[in-house]
Design a protein around this motif. Structure first.
Motif, mmCIF file in Angstrom:
data_model
loop_
_atom_site.group_PDB
_atom_site.id
_atom_site.type_symbol
_atom_site.label_atom_id
_atom_site.label_comp_id
_atom_site.label_asym_id
_atom_site.label_seq_id
_atom_site.Cartn_x
_atom_site.Cartn_y
_atom_site.Cartn_z
ATOM 1 N N THR A 1 -5.473 -58.318 28.045
ATOM 2 C CA THR A 1 -6.818 -58.890 28.010
ATOM 3 C C THR A 1 -6.847 -60.215 27.255
ATOM 4 O O THR A 1 -6.210 -60.357 26.217
ATOM 5 N N ASN A 2 -7.585 -61.164 27.793
ATOM 6 C CA ASN A 2 -7.824 -62.449 27.134
ATOM 7 C C ASN A 2 -9.122 -62.342 26.349
ATOM 8 O O ASN A 2 -10.189 -62.634 26.855
ATOM 9 N N ASN A 3 -9.031 -61.918 25.113
ATOM 10 C CA ASN A 3 -10.209 -61.699 24.274
ATOM 11 C C ASN A 3 -10.791 -63.007 23.772
ATOM 12 O O ASN A 3 -10.099 -63.819 23.176
ATOM 13 N N LEU A 4 -12.087 -63.194 23.997
ATOM 14 C CA LEU A 4 -12.812 -64.363 23.499
ATOM 15 C C LEU A 4 -12.069 -65.648 23.814
ATOM 16 O O LEU A 4 -11.918 -66.520 22.967
ATOM 17 N N ALA A 5 -11.604 -65.789 25.047
ATOM 18 C CA ALA A 5 -10.745 -66.924 25.393
ATOM 19 C C ALA A 5 -11.171 -67.649 26.664
ATOM 20 O O ALA A 5 -10.392 -68.426 27.197
ATOM 21 N N ASP B 1 -4.238 -56.284 15.760
ATOM 22 C CA ASP B 1 -3.179 -56.250 16.772
ATOM 23 C C ASP B 1 -2.450 -57.593 16.729
ATOM 24 O O ASP B 1 -3.041 -58.625 17.034
ATOM 25 N N ARG B 2 -1.188 -57.568 16.351
ATOM 26 C CA ARG B 2 -0.437 -58.816 16.164
ATOM 27 C C ARG B 2 -0.398 -59.648 17.440
ATOM 28 O O ARG B 2 -0.571 -60.864 17.406
ATOM 29 N N TYR B 3 -0.161 -59.006 18.588
ATOM 30 C CA TYR B 3 -0.086 -59.739 19.853
ATOM 31 C C TYR B 3 -1.391 -60.490 20.119
ATOM 32 O O TYR B 3 -1.401 -61.688 20.370
ATOM 33 N N HIS B 4 -2.508 -59.762 20.061
ATOM 34 C CA HIS B 4 -3.800 -60.377 20.376
ATOM 35 C C HIS B 4 -4.248 -61.356 19.299
ATOM 36 O O HIS B 4 -4.897 -62.360 19.602
ATOM 37 N N SER B 5 -3.903 -61.101 18.060
ATOM 38 C CA SER B 5 -4.236 -62.034 16.993
ATOM 39 C C SER B 5 -3.536 -63.371 17.217
ATOM 40 O O SER B 5 -4.167 -64.427 17.133
ATOM 41 N N LYS C 1 -2.338 -64.486 20.035
ATOM 42 C CA LYS C 1 -2.847 -65.055 21.283
ATOM 43 C C LYS C 1 -4.199 -65.740 21.059
ATOM 44 O O LYS C 1 -4.434 -66.854 21.539
ATOM 45 N N CYS C 2 -5.061 -65.110 20.299
ATOM 46 C CA CYS C 2 -6.385 -65.660 20.005
ATOM 47 C C CYS C 2 -6.247 -66.953 19.196
ATOM 48 O O CYS C 2 -6.909 -67.955 19.490
ATOM 49 N N GLN C 3 -5.377 -66.947 18.202
ATOM 50 C CA GLN C 3 -5.169 -68.146 17.394
ATOM 51 C C GLN C 3 -4.610 -69.281 18.248
ATOM 52 O O GLN C 3 -4.991 -70.442 18.085
ATOM 53 N N ALA C 4 -3.724 -68.955 19.181
ATOM 54 C CA ALA C 4 -3.157 -69.976 20.067
ATOM 55 C C ALA C 4 -4.241 -70.617 20.933
ATOM 56 O O ALA C 4 -4.226 -71.835 21.163
#
Length: 137
Positions: free
Chosen positions: A17-21, A103-107, A109-112
């Motif tokens: 999932t692309n959260n808030l992206a 969640d390290r992966y989503h964190s 990804k969100c920062q990126a």
């Protein structure tokens, strides 16, 4: 309302999932916080240079929710953008960020995504030059 933001841009090529992206949210952040003579990114370049801050993304998402709410009947109806109406939405979005950070992966990804949005906005000329000039004689 927060479920819509949680799934905001579908999934990536790995099915995550692309959260808030969503790109529309990034464009809204760019327009509100990076463009114009009174842009916050100009006033606070140290806060906005590296990445779009989460609180500003949450505010933009809340404003987007308010704009959508004005058309929810299919006809525009002005709604006051007030804390008593929209603070719960803002707080839910902040809670989503808290969940994402667990969640390290989503964190990552969100920062990126937030860094990508800031870089894209920086190409619009908002960066402060600190009065430095280059002379290539």
């Amino acid at each position: 309302m927060t479920k819509e933001f949680e799934d905001y841009n579908g999934v990536n090529e790995q099915g995550r999932t692309n959260n808030l992206a969503h790109d529309a949210l990034g464009e809204l952040c760019s327009t509100i916080f990076y463009k114009g003579n009174n842009a916050l990114a100009k006033a606070f370049p140290n806060v906005f240079a590296e990445a779009v801050p989460e609180g500003t993304v949450a505010l933009a998402a809340t404003a987007l929710a308010a704009a959508i709410n004005e058309y929810k009947t299919g006809v525009y109806r002005l709604t006051k953008f007030a804390a008593d109406l929209y603070q719960p939405i803002y707080e839910n979005i902040i809670e989503l960020y808290t969940s994402v950070h667990h969640d390290r992966y989503h964190s990552n990804k969100c920062q990126a995504v937030h860094k990508k949005w800031a870089r894209a906005a920086s190409h619009t000329g908002w960066r402060h030059d600190w009065g430095l000039k280059l002379n290539l004689d």
